[in-house]
Design an enzyme around this catalytic site. Structure first.
Site, PDB file in Angstrom:
ATOM      1  N   THR A  56      11.903 -12.433   3.789  1.00 53.94           N
ATOM      2  CA  THR A  56      11.383 -13.588   3.043  1.00 53.94           C
ATOM      3  C   THR A  56      11.497 -13.378   1.536  1.00 53.94           C
ATOM      4  O   THR A  56      11.510 -14.347   0.782  1.00 53.94           O
ATOM      5  CB  THR A  56       9.906 -13.865   3.402  1.00 53.94           C
ATOM      6  OG1 THR A  56       9.125 -12.693   3.156  1.00 53.94           O
ATOM      7  CG2 THR A  56       9.764 -14.260   4.861  1.00 53.94           C
ATOM      8  N   VAL A  78       9.299  -2.127   6.547  1.00 56.60           N
ATOM      9  CA  VAL A  78       8.112  -1.262   6.547  1.00 56.60           C
ATOM     10  C   VAL A  78       7.602  -0.948   7.948  1.00 56.60           C
ATOM     11  O   VAL A  78       6.747  -0.071   8.112  1.00 56.60           O
ATOM     12  CB  VAL A  78       6.959  -1.884   5.725  1.00 56.60           C
ATOM     13  CG1 VAL A  78       7.334  -1.978   4.259  1.00 56.60           C
ATOM     14  CG2 VAL A  78       6.526  -3.234   6.295  1.00 56.60           C
ATOM     15  N   SER A  94       4.748  -8.573   3.779  1.00 54.78           N
ATOM     16  CA  SER A  94       4.391  -9.404   4.924  1.00 54.78           C
ATOM     17  C   SER A  94       4.828 -10.830   4.657  1.00 54.78           C
ATOM     18  O   SER A  94       4.703 -11.307   3.519  1.00 54.78           O
ATOM     19  CB  SER A  94       2.880  -9.395   5.181  1.00 54.78           C
ATOM     20  OG  SER A  94       2.538 -10.325   6.200  1.00 54.78           O
ATOM     21  N   ASN A 118       2.410   3.078   8.133  1.00 60.33           N
ATOM     22  CA  ASN A 118       3.457   3.832   7.447  1.00 60.33           C
ATOM     23  C   ASN A 118       3.154   4.001   5.959  1.00 60.33           C
ATOM     24  O   ASN A 118       3.423   5.065   5.377  1.00 60.33           O
ATOM     25  CB  ASN A 118       4.806   3.146   7.647  1.00 60.33           C
ATOM     26  CG  ASN A 118       5.294   3.252   9.083  1.00 60.33           C
ATOM     27  OD1 ASN A 118       5.021   4.237   9.765  1.00 60.33           O
ATOM     28  ND2 ASN A 118       6.006   2.238   9.548  1.00 60.33           N
ATOM     29  N   TYR A 164      -0.956 -13.531  11.693  1.00 62.50           N
ATOM     30  CA  TYR A 164      -1.161 -13.184  10.284  1.00 62.50           C
ATOM     31  C   TYR A 164      -2.618 -12.819  10.015  1.00 62.50           C
ATOM     32  O   TYR A 164      -2.914 -11.761   9.443  1.00 62.50           O
ATOM     33  CB  TYR A 164      -0.744 -14.362   9.403  1.00 62.50           C
ATOM     34  CG  TYR A 164      -0.826 -14.093   7.924  1.00 62.50           C
ATOM     35  CD1 TYR A 164       0.043 -13.194   7.307  1.00 62.50           C
ATOM     36  CD2 TYR A 164      -1.754 -14.750   7.123  1.00 62.50           C
ATOM     37  CE1 TYR A 164      -0.022 -12.950   5.946  1.00 62.50           C
ATOM     38  CE2 TYR A 164      -1.825 -14.521   5.759  1.00 62.50           C
ATOM     39  CZ  TYR A 164      -0.954 -13.622   5.172  1.00 62.50           C
ATOM     40  OH  TYR A 164      -1.029 -13.383   3.821  1.00 62.50           O
ATOM     41  N   THR A 194      -2.375 -18.688  -4.136  1.00 65.52           N
ATOM     42  CA  THR A 194      -1.747 -18.368  -5.410  1.00 65.52           C
ATOM     43  C   THR A 194      -0.438 -19.128  -5.535  1.00 65.52           C
ATOM     44  O   THR A 194       0.270 -19.329  -4.546  1.00 65.52           O
ATOM     45  CB  THR A 194      -1.502 -16.856  -5.523  1.00 65.52           C
ATOM     46  OG1 THR A 194      -2.740 -16.157  -5.327  1.00 65.52           O
ATOM     47  CG2 THR A 194      -0.947 -16.472  -6.876  1.00 65.52           C
TER      48      THR A 194
END
Length: 339
Positions: A56, A78, A94, A118, A164, A194
């Site tokens: 993304t 990740v 994410s 991780n 999510y 945001t």
């Protein structure tokens, strides 16, 4: 070595990033928020490593940073372990908009859970400070407003948004368990809505949706009756909050809400954007989305007390900058199509 000349996105703030340059890893560094964070850290003299799998995030978001010797990009997912020498880690990796995280719900959940494991393992090995970008979605469809960090939320664990919501909640659990069990130096910040330049036109967020629709004179689509509220924080303000948080000291673990407490109904936002763009768009209503929260408003008392932070960019000013950004993007896309 080139000196960093801040653009208007990262100017206007005092440098609170610490006087000693650090090697900083930003997971998800090519995303909307991650790219602004990379830019701000470079401005402050740090060496910045942007880790992203570009699912993304976009290379264009960090293209202007590539000439700087203190910046490098690692293409990596990740969900798989990684080993990077860094003293400070920001975990921003994410999918964050509903269309993105619902497109691959299993992948979204694993990105948040395995990505946290991780990143925390790396922080533990390096003795690094690690900052988690959590979300207001941990509160679900809240029964209390404004939302305080002590509120445990009202989340549907089996709904379409759970990949999510529960992924971020699980990540928070991992952060605090690594802190209690292994002494990892953590910070957990909960991001409320945001907006700003570098949002994707097709990311499905309400601000980008409304602006793009208005600029194209298309119907502005509202899911539900428009009475649901949101609180919008300009990207400069949010990044400032995370910078302060990362330097707040080991006792300031969070969670801390980072967002704008000024609440606005979605219908009013649509009308505001239509007026600011001089659009001919009609506002139309579609069925309400499952588990879409009816109210979003952060209590930022903790951020004010612990970080000396609060948003300072007014909504009309931030929207004006964001509209200019999308005008330029849409104009460039038209030119490209004509060639």
């Amino acid at each position: 070595m080139r000196s960093f000349v801040p653009n208007e996105i990262c100017s206007g703030y005092d440098d609170l990033s610490g006087r000693t340059p650090k090697k900083v890893l930003v997971n998800g560094g090519a995303g909307f928020l991650g790219s602004h964070l990379c830019e701000r850290l470079l401005k402050s003299g740090h060496e910045v490593i942007c880790l992203d799998n570009f699912s993304t995030g976009r290379r264009s978001n960090v293209h202007h940073l590539r000439p700087f010797s203190r910046f490098r990009i690692i293409e990596h997912d990740v969900r798989n372990p990684f080993d990077v020498d860094a003293a400070l880690i920001f975990n921003f990796a994410s999918p964050a908009s509903p269309p993105d995280y619902q497109r691959d719900p299993v992948g979204t959940l694993l990105t948040n859970v395995l990505g946290a494991v991780n990143a925390l393992d790396l922080a533990r090995r390096n003795g690094a400070t690690i900052v988690q970008s959590s979300t207001s979605e941990v509160y679900g469809d809240p029964e209390h407003s404004p939302q305080r960090e002590s509120y445990c939320g009202n989340v549907n664990p089996v709904g379409p948004r759970a990949c999510y919501d529960e992924g971020k909640r699980s990540a928070e659990t991992l952060f605090f368990d690594y802190h209690r069990t292994y002494g990892v130096d953590i910070r957990v910040g909960r991001i409320f809505n945001t907006y700003g330049p570098r949002m994707r036109p097709d990311d499905g967020r309400v601000v980008s949706n409304f602006i793009v629709q208005a600029l194209q004179n298309k119907n502005i689509t509202i899911y539900g009756d428009g009475s649901q509220t949101r609180s919008f924080c300009y990207v400069d303000d949010l990044i400032e909050g995370f910078i302060r948080f990362s330097n707040a000291g080991k006792k300031c673990t969070g969670p801390i809400n980072l967002g704008n407490p000024a609440e606005i109904p979605v219908r009013q936002l649509a009308e505001m954007i239509r007026e600011m763009t001089n659009s001919r768009s009609r506002i139309v209503h579609l069925p309400r989305v499952t588990d879409d929260p009816k109210q979003r408003r952060p209590d930022i008392s903790r951020a004010q007390a612990k970080l000396g932070w609060q948003p300072r960019v007014a909504l009309d000013i931030g929207l004006g900058k964001t509209i200019k950004y999308f005008e330029a993007r849409l104009s460039a896309a038209k030119v490209a199509e004509a060639v």
